[in-house]
Design a protein around this motif. Structure first.
Motif, mmCIF file in Angstrom:
data_model
loop_
_atom_site.group_PDB
_atom_site.id
_atom_site.type_symbol
_atom_site.label_atom_id
_atom_site.label_comp_id
_atom_site.label_asym_id
_atom_site.label_seq_id
_atom_site.Cartn_x
_atom_site.Cartn_y
_atom_site.Cartn_z
ATOM 1 N N ILE A 190 -2.311 -25.963 -8.548
ATOM 2 C CA ILE A 190 -1.480 -24.753 -8.501
ATOM 3 C C ILE A 190 -1.020 -24.363 -9.901
ATOM 4 O O ILE A 190 -1.076 -23.183 -10.287
ATOM 5 N N MET A 191 -0.576 -25.344 -10.685
ATOM 6 C CA MET A 191 -0.136 -25.043 -12.050
ATOM 7 C C MET A 191 -1.284 -24.539 -12.913
ATOM 8 O O MET A 191 -1.088 -23.668 -13.770
ATOM 9 N N LEU A 192 -2.491 -25.065 -12.705
ATOM 10 C CA LEU A 192 -3.644 -24.565 -13.454
ATOM 11 C C LEU A 192 -3.938 -23.114 -13.091
ATOM 12 O O LEU A 192 -4.249 -22.297 -13.973
ATOM 13 N N PHE A 193 -3.862 -22.785 -11.800
ATOM 14 C CA PHE A 193 -4.046 -21.394 -11.376
ATOM 15 C C PHE A 193 -3.020 -20.486 -12.050
ATOM 16 O O PHE A 193 -3.367 -19.448 -12.612
ATOM 17 N N VAL A 194 -1.756 -20.861 -11.987
ATOM 18 C CA VAL A 194 -0.684 -20.040 -12.543
ATOM 19 C C VAL A 194 -0.850 -19.883 -14.046
ATOM 20 O O VAL A 194 -0.752 -18.769 -14.591
ATOM 21 N N SER A 195 -1.118 -20.971 -14.741
ATOM 22 C CA SER A 195 -1.207 -20.885 -16.202
ATOM 23 C C SER A 195 -2.421 -20.099 -16.664
ATOM 24 O O SER A 195 -2.393 -19.489 -17.721
ATOM 25 N N THR A 196 -3.478 -20.094 -15.877
ATOM 26 C CA THR A 196 -4.663 -19.333 -16.269
ATOM 27 C C THR A 196 -4.502 -17.853 -15.947
ATOM 28 O O THR A 196 -4.929 -16.996 -16.723
ATOM 29 N N ILE A 197 -3.876 -17.528 -14.831
ATOM 30 C CA ILE A 197 -3.777 -16.138 -14.393
ATOM 31 C C ILE A 197 -2.650 -15.387 -15.096
ATOM 32 O O ILE A 197 -2.826 -14.236 -15.503
ATOM 33 N N ALA A 198 -1.498 -16.009 -15.243
ATOM 34 C CA ALA A 198 -0.335 -15.319 -15.813
ATOM 35 C C ALA A 198 -0.537 -15.071 -17.312
ATOM 36 O O ALA A 198 -1.255 -15.798 -17.995
ATOM 37 N N ASN A 199 0.106 -14.045 -17.801
ATOM 38 C CA ASN A 199 -0.058 -13.633 -19.199
ATOM 39 C C ASN A 199 1.179 -13.947 -20.026
ATOM 40 O O ASN A 199 1.772 -13.062 -20.645
ATOM 41 N N VAL A 200 1.570 -15.208 -20.045
ATOM 42 C CA VAL A 200 2.753 -15.610 -20.799
ATOM 43 C C VAL A 200 2.427 -16.862 -21.619
ATOM 44 O O VAL A 200 3.080 -17.887 -21.498
ATOM 45 N N TRP A 201 1.417 -16.788 -22.455
ATOM 46 C CA TRP A 201 1.049 -17.924 -23.300
ATOM 47 C C TRP A 201 1.828 -17.889 -24.605
ATOM 48 O O TRP A 201 2.253 -18.921 -25.093
ATOM 49 N N VAL A 202 2.014 -16.719 -25.178
ATOM 50 C CA VAL A 202 2.832 -16.546 -26.381
ATOM 51 C C VAL A 202 3.788 -15.397 -26.106
ATOM 52 O O VAL A 202 3.387 -14.340 -25.629
ATOM 53 N N VAL A 203 5.079 -15.607 -26.415
ATOM 54 C CA VAL A 203 6.116 -14.623 -26.130
ATOM 55 C C VAL A 203 6.767 -14.207 -27.438
ATOM 56 O O VAL A 203 7.096 -15.051 -28.278
ATOM 57 N N SER A 204 6.972 -12.910 -27.607
ATOM 58 C CA SER A 204 7.625 -12.388 -28.798
ATOM 59 C C SER A 204 9.121 -12.648 -28.733
ATOM 60 O O SER A 204 9.742 -12.517 -27.675
ATOM 61 N N ASP A 205 9.696 -12.997 -29.872
ATOM 62 C CA ASP A 205 11.137 -13.208 -29.939
ATOM 63 C C ASP A 205 11.892 -11.902 -30.176
ATOM 64 O O ASP A 205 13.072 -11.797 -29.866
ATOM 65 N N THR A 206 11.228 -10.907 -30.731
ATOM 66 C CA THR A 206 11.912 -9.674 -31.107
ATOM 67 C C THR A 206 11.810 -8.582 -30.049
ATOM 68 O O THR A 206 12.707 -7.758 -29.930
ATOM 69 N N THR A 207 10.735 -8.537 -29.302
ATOM 70 C CA THR A 207 10.568 -7.520 -28.265
ATOM 71 C C THR A 207 10.277 -8.193 -26.928
ATOM 72 O O THR A 207 10.019 -9.388 -26.871
ATOM 73 N N LYS A 208 10.281 -7.406 -25.864
ATOM 74 C CA LYS A 208 9.926 -7.933 -24.551
ATOM 75 C C LYS A 208 8.422 -7.822 -24.380
ATOM 76 O O LYS A 208 7.929 -6.957 -23.654
ATOM 77 N N ALA A 209 7.703 -8.703 -25.045
ATOM 78 C CA ALA A 209 6.246 -8.664 -25.004
ATOM 79 C C ALA A 209 5.711 -10.087 -24.945
ATOM 80 O O ALA A 209 6.327 -11.028 -25.456
ATOM 81 N N SER A 210 4.560 -10.228 -24.297
ATOM 82 C CA SER A 210 3.891 -11.521 -24.223
ATOM 83 C C SER A 210 2.393 -11.287 -24.132
ATOM 84 O O SER A 210 1.946 -10.207 -23.760
ATOM 85 N N VAL A 211 1.650 -12.307 -24.489
ATOM 86 C CA VAL A 211 0.194 -12.240 -24.365
ATOM 87 C C VAL A 211 -0.282 -13.465 -23.607
ATOM 88 O O VAL A 211 0.349 -14.516 -23.616
ATOM 89 N N GLY A 212 -1.395 -13.298 -22.952
ATOM 90 C CA GLY A 212 -2.007 -14.390 -22.223
ATOM 91 C C GLY A 212 -3.475 -14.468 -22.548
ATOM 92 O O GLY A 212 -3.914 -14.065 -23.623
ATOM 93 N N LEU A 213 -4.234 -14.977 -21.609
ATOM 94 C CA LEU A 213 -5.671 -15.087 -21.809
ATOM 95 C C LEU A 213 -6.390 -13.790 -21.466
ATOM 96 O O LEU A 213 -7.533 -13.591 -21.869
ATOM 97 N N TRP A 214 -5.730 -12.896 -20.734
ATOM 98 C CA TRP A 214 -6.420 -11.722 -20.223
ATOM 99 C C TRP A 214 -5.825 -10.410 -20.684
ATOM 100 O O TRP A 214 -6.547 -9.462 -20.956
ATOM 101 N N LYS A 215 -4.497 -10.314 -20.749
ATOM 102 C CA LYS A 215 -3.833 -9.039 -21.037
ATOM 103 C C LYS A 215 -2.690 -9.213 -22.016
ATOM 104 O O LYS A 215 -2.197 -10.308 -22.247
ATOM 105 N N ASN A 216 -2.241 -8.062 -22.525
ATOM 106 C CA ASN A 216 -1.083 -7.970 -23.389
ATOM 107 C C ASN A 216 0.010 -7.287 -22.590
ATOM 108 O O ASN A 216 -0.183 -6.163 -22.123
ATOM 109 N N CYS A 217 1.146 -7.920 -22.415
ATOM 110 C CA CYS A 217 2.228 -7.358 -21.600
ATOM 111 C C CYS A 217 3.379 -6.896 -22.490
ATOM 112 O O CYS A 217 3.871 -7.656 -23.327
#
Length: 160
Positions: free
Chosen positions: A17-44
């Protein structure tokens, strides 16, 4: 023995389950200055995950995506093989096949996250001036530890 098998089974399901969540969700790196994050697939940005990654064409990111998908596949295969061996294997035998498959999953996680750490975790590619690791990145390292422990336990475990 039954409690040990049930515990391993629960940890294995949690790892999948954790592997599914970590691969699908786009929160691998999170910006400290804005409400933005990037993952393996998209830029949020601001909760809107429609932006494509600026480095989506890079081979390193495609390798990370492939290894994370492979880790999910091998983890699920290992779980199915474990359940199959649990009901069909003779007493006294070891769970070699499920342990070997889980260690292949561990290897895929290690390679994928290591590539991501080397290329993208610092935030240089993501164009965030100040950033930190997101929960998906941390979950993946937790799955790395769990998959190694489960794989070794499968190799050592005997059916009684």
């Amino acid at each position: 023995m039954l409690v040990l098998l049930a515990g391993i089974f629960v940890v294995h399901i949690a790892t999948v389950i954790m592997l599914f969540v970590s691969t699908i969700a786009n929160v691998w790196v999170v910006s400290d200055t804005t409400k933005a994050s990037v993952g393996l697939w998209k830029n949020c940005t601001e909760g809107n995950c429609e932006g494509a990654l600026a480095y989506a064409h890079e081979d390193a990111l495609k390798a990370v995506q492939a290894f994370m998908i492979l880790s999910i596949i091998f983890s699920v295969i290992s779980l199915v093989v474990f359940v199959f061996q649990l009901f069909t294997m003779e007493k006294g035998n070891r769970f070699f096949l499920s342990g070997a498959t889980m260690l292949v999953c561990w290897l895929c996680i290690m390679v994928g996250v290591s590539i991501y750490t080397h290329h993208y975790a610092g935030g240089q590619q993501t164009s965030f001036y100040q950033s930190h690791h997101g929960y998906c990145f941390i979950l993946t390292w937790i799955c790395f530890c769990f998959s190694f422990i489960i794989g070794i336990l499968y190799l050592v475990l005997r059916k009684k």
